[in-house]
Design an enzyme around this catalytic site. Sequence first.
Site, PDB file in Angstrom:
ATOM      1  N   ARG A   1       0.806  -1.226   0.000  1.00  0.00           N
ATOM      2  CA  ARG A   1       0.000   0.000   0.000  1.00  0.00           C
ATOM      3  C   ARG A   1       0.837   1.273   0.000  1.00  0.00           C
ATOM      4  O   ARG A   1       0.364   2.353  -0.315  1.00  0.00           O
ATOM      5  CB  ARG A   1      -0.903   0.014   1.236  1.00  0.00           C
ATOM      6  CG  ARG A   1      -2.240  -0.620   0.944  1.00  0.00           C
ATOM      7  CD  ARG A   1      -3.181  -0.366   2.045  1.00  0.00           C
ATOM      8  NE  ARG A   1      -2.949  -1.367   3.087  1.00  0.00           N
ATOM      9  CZ  ARG A   1      -3.917  -1.861   3.837  1.00  0.00           C
ATOM     10  NH1 ARG A   1      -5.147  -1.440   3.685  1.00  0.00           N
ATOM     11  NH2 ARG A   1      -3.654  -2.748   4.745  1.00  0.00           N
TER      12      ARG A   1
ATOM     13  N   ASP B   1       6.427 -24.407   5.815  1.00  0.00           N
ATOM     14  CA  ASP B   1       7.156 -24.531   7.067  1.00  0.00           C
ATOM     15  C   ASP B   1       8.609 -24.538   6.620  1.00  0.00           C
ATOM     16  O   ASP B   1       9.069 -25.514   6.017  1.00  0.00           O
ATOM     17  CB  ASP B   1       6.819 -25.841   7.793  1.00  0.00           C
ATOM     18  CG  ASP B   1       7.519 -25.911   9.141  1.00  0.00           C
ATOM     19  OD1 ASP B   1       8.730 -25.632   9.186  1.00  0.00           O
ATOM     20  OD2 ASP B   1       6.867 -26.227  10.147  1.00  0.00           O
ATOM     21  N   HIS B   2       9.324 -23.450   6.865  1.00  0.00           N
ATOM     22  CA  HIS B   2      10.623 -23.333   6.190  1.00  0.00           C
ATOM     23  C   HIS B   2      11.618 -24.401   6.654  1.00  0.00           C
ATOM     24  O   HIS B   2      12.581 -24.683   5.958  1.00  0.00           O
ATOM     25  CB  HIS B   2      11.189 -21.912   6.309  1.00  0.00           C
ATOM     26  CG  HIS B   2      11.754 -21.555   7.644  1.00  0.00           C
ATOM     27  ND1 HIS B   2      10.997 -21.159   8.698  1.00  0.00           N
ATOM     28  CD2 HIS B   2      13.029 -21.544   8.090  1.00  0.00           C
ATOM     29  CE1 HIS B   2      11.769 -20.915   9.728  1.00  0.00           C
ATOM     30  NE2 HIS B   2      13.021 -21.132   9.401  1.00  0.00           N
TER      31      HIS B   2
ATOM     32  N   LYS C   1      14.945 -27.108   4.483  1.00  0.00           N
ATOM     33  CA  LYS C   1      16.376 -27.107   4.818  1.00  0.00           C
ATOM     34  C   LYS C   1      17.060 -28.328   4.199  1.00  0.00           C
ATOM     35  O   LYS C   1      16.494 -29.414   4.155  1.00  0.00           O
ATOM     36  CB  LYS C   1      16.576 -27.067   6.336  1.00  0.00           C
ATOM     37  CG  LYS C   1      16.074 -25.739   6.928  1.00  0.00           C
ATOM     38  CD  LYS C   1      16.542 -25.525   8.335  1.00  0.00           C
ATOM     39  CE  LYS C   1      15.852 -24.297   8.937  1.00  0.00           C
ATOM     40  NZ  LYS C   1      16.712 -23.157   9.153  1.00  0.00           N
TER      41      LYS C   1
ATOM     42  N   HIS D   1       7.656 -26.360  13.414  1.00  0.00           N
ATOM     43  CA  HIS D   1       8.979 -26.848  13.004  1.00  0.00           C
ATOM     44  C   HIS D   1       9.371 -28.161  13.700  1.00  0.00           C
ATOM     45  O   HIS D   1       9.807 -29.106  13.046  1.00  0.00           O
ATOM     46  CB  HIS D   1      10.057 -25.801  13.302  1.00  0.00           C
ATOM     47  CG  HIS D   1       9.768 -24.451  12.717  1.00  0.00           C
ATOM     48  ND1 HIS D   1       9.190 -24.289  11.488  1.00  0.00           N
ATOM     49  CD2 HIS D   1       9.974 -23.187  13.178  1.00  0.00           C
ATOM     50  CE1 HIS D   1       9.060 -22.992  11.221  1.00  0.00           C
ATOM     51  NE2 HIS D   1       9.523 -22.307  12.238  1.00  0.00           N
TER      52      HIS D   1
ATOM     53  N   LYS E   1      14.781 -19.719  23.236  1.00  0.00           N
ATOM     54  CA  LYS E   1      15.479 -18.515  22.780  1.00  0.00           C
ATOM     55  C   LYS E   1      16.508 -18.123  23.825  1.00  0.00           C
ATOM     56  O   LYS E   1      16.391 -18.488  24.992  1.00  0.00           O
ATOM     57  CB  LYS E   1      14.488 -17.379  22.574  1.00  0.00           C
ATOM     58  CG  LYS E   1      13.507 -17.670  21.443  1.00  0.00           C
ATOM     59  CD  LYS E   1      13.126 -16.417  20.713  1.00  0.00           C
ATOM     60  CE  LYS E   1      12.188 -16.695  19.560  1.00  0.00           C
ATOM     61  NZ  LYS E   1      12.854 -17.043  18.310  1.00  0.00           N
TER      62      LYS E   1
HETATM   63  C1  BG6 Z   1      10.370 -18.838  12.965  1.00  0.00           C
HETATM   64  C2  BG6 Z   1      10.010 -18.390  14.347  1.00  0.00           C
HETATM   65  O1  BG6 Z   1       9.338 -19.621  12.430  1.00  0.00           O
HETATM   66  O2  BG6 Z   1      11.562 -19.617  12.998  1.00  0.00           O
HETATM   67  C3  BG6 Z   1      11.160 -17.585  14.962  1.00  0.00           C
HETATM   68  O3  BG6 Z   1       8.841 -17.585  14.307  1.00  0.00           O
HETATM   69  C4  BG6 Z   1      12.448 -18.370  14.891  1.00  0.00           C
HETATM   70  O4  BG6 Z   1      10.856 -17.234  16.308  1.00  0.00           O
HETATM   71  C5  BG6 Z   1      12.697 -18.898  13.479  1.00  0.00           C
HETATM   72  O5  BG6 Z   1      13.504 -17.514  15.289  1.00  0.00           O
HETATM   73  C6  BG6 Z   1      13.875 -19.849  13.447  1.00  0.00           C
HETATM   74  O6  BG6 Z   1      14.198 -20.164  12.127  1.00  0.00           O
HETATM   75  P1  BG6 Z   1      15.677 -20.561  11.730  1.00  0.00           P
HETATM   76  O7  BG6 Z   1      15.599 -21.022  10.318  1.00  0.00           O
HETATM   77  O8  BG6 Z   1      16.518 -19.314  11.910  1.00  0.00           O
HETATM   78  O9  BG6 Z   1      16.111 -21.627  12.675  1.00  0.00           O
END
Ligand code: BG6
Length: 486
Positions: free
Chosen positions: A43, A171-172, A176, A234, A334
Amino acid sequence: MSCDLLIIGGDGDLALRKLYPALYSLWKSGRLPADMRVLAIARRELSQADFLEQVRTWFDRSKSASQYSPTDWESFCSRIEYCRQDATSSEGMASLAEIHLSDSERDIVVYLATPPQIFAPICRALDTAGLVRPNTRIVVEKPLGESRETFLEINDQLTSIFEEDQVYRIDHYLGKETVQNLLALRFANTFLEPLWNNKYIDNVQITVAESIGVSGRWDFYDAAGAMRDMVQNHLLQLLCLAAMEPPARLASTAVRNEKLKVLSCLRPMDKKMVRENTVIGQYTAGAVDGEAVPGYGEEEGAKPGSETETFVALKTYLDNWRWAGVPFYLRTGKRLQHRYSEIVVEFKQVAHSIFGAQLPAGTPNRMIIRLQPDETISLELMNKVAGLDANAPLRKVTLDLTFPEDSAIGPKPNAYQRLLLDVVRNNSTLFVRADEVEEAWKWVDCIQSVWEEAGKRAERYTAGSDGPSQAIALIARDGRNWHEYH
Ligand code: BG6
């Protein structure tokens, strides 16, 4: 194949930090369709030049920066266009469609890099503008709700407009490199499969440890906590890949069916089990990598009195034939001492030792699948020390099962490169199906509700430590230890 990519929230954090750098790497390696266009929709009043400058600033900070070449950068930028548009407005999207997306033969990928609160109006606007075609795919990312119920609400909004197979939930962690390699290791070799069960495996540990804090997003994090932010997605996805049955083929439905079966075997926890098998923690001020850092309650934007967990450790079981009786220990947090993620499969001790004191106790074989910071798979075995000393203790050796870096292949792709390319190629194997997300929420909700009912109270741990001592006690009670990072 021709394809256009619409990034809604195209000037936001996710797009700048992750998506454009990944797209550049893909573009440079020639993997994207040569005529692909990227429309960055947002926007904000921003000129194309100012927008590209922002893209460049974030690119320079990314890992892809090492692949920079002026000619590739120029041709990449010529494919991106900043479009100032309200993506929730049907008229706005219709005019965008008319100008840029009139060829219905071209695939459209819509990436919703926005909060889920506006998924519904965006989807409606896309639909009214005629952009929801059989060859349109939509990509969304967590947070997808904060419970099963809220997930279903968001999901209904998406699937009232798109078919399930058009929805790509990222889900990244699934993108990996080592996670891919785990599948190869498990299903392209015969030697592991006969051992991969409760007869030979003693326990499985999954750790995702982070040294960063809440990175300036206290409000968001406080409403989620480590369970919703990390475990629900994850860690459970990693567990699925480690524990699933061999799928009949490496195809989306087959793989996702097997993952779903794992999630549905997670043992639900009642109050007593939650008390005994889960630990939650919150960091207090400390030092990470030699630098003083504030506690969670003193982070920027923090509100007093929060009991949100920044750490979770838990023990669970999969109630099925293969894994009966094998504990799965999960932990994430964390502001821990090290940043590392790994799956550790610990095998049982030999049934009968013929080596007496030469084979020290507590030296099981282990397979360590490390996702971060380095991407490796290794196997710890016991071996004899060369020499004539008959009583010399056996020694642990580590076999590195990782394919060495090959300069001809180039740097390993990151998760977003792989996942973006898969969406463009219309391959949903590495994306999470709605029923998987729902099943994971069901299990998580059950634990959350016990915590909340009991008046959540997170154990405090010092930033830069390994988490609360209760997490060590959780596994020590079973006569085991967490595999420590080294
Ligand atoms: C994200 C979380 O999905 O994954 C974050 O919301 C986290 O809190 C992150 O830091 C971690 O991803 P990676 O790939 O850096 O381990």
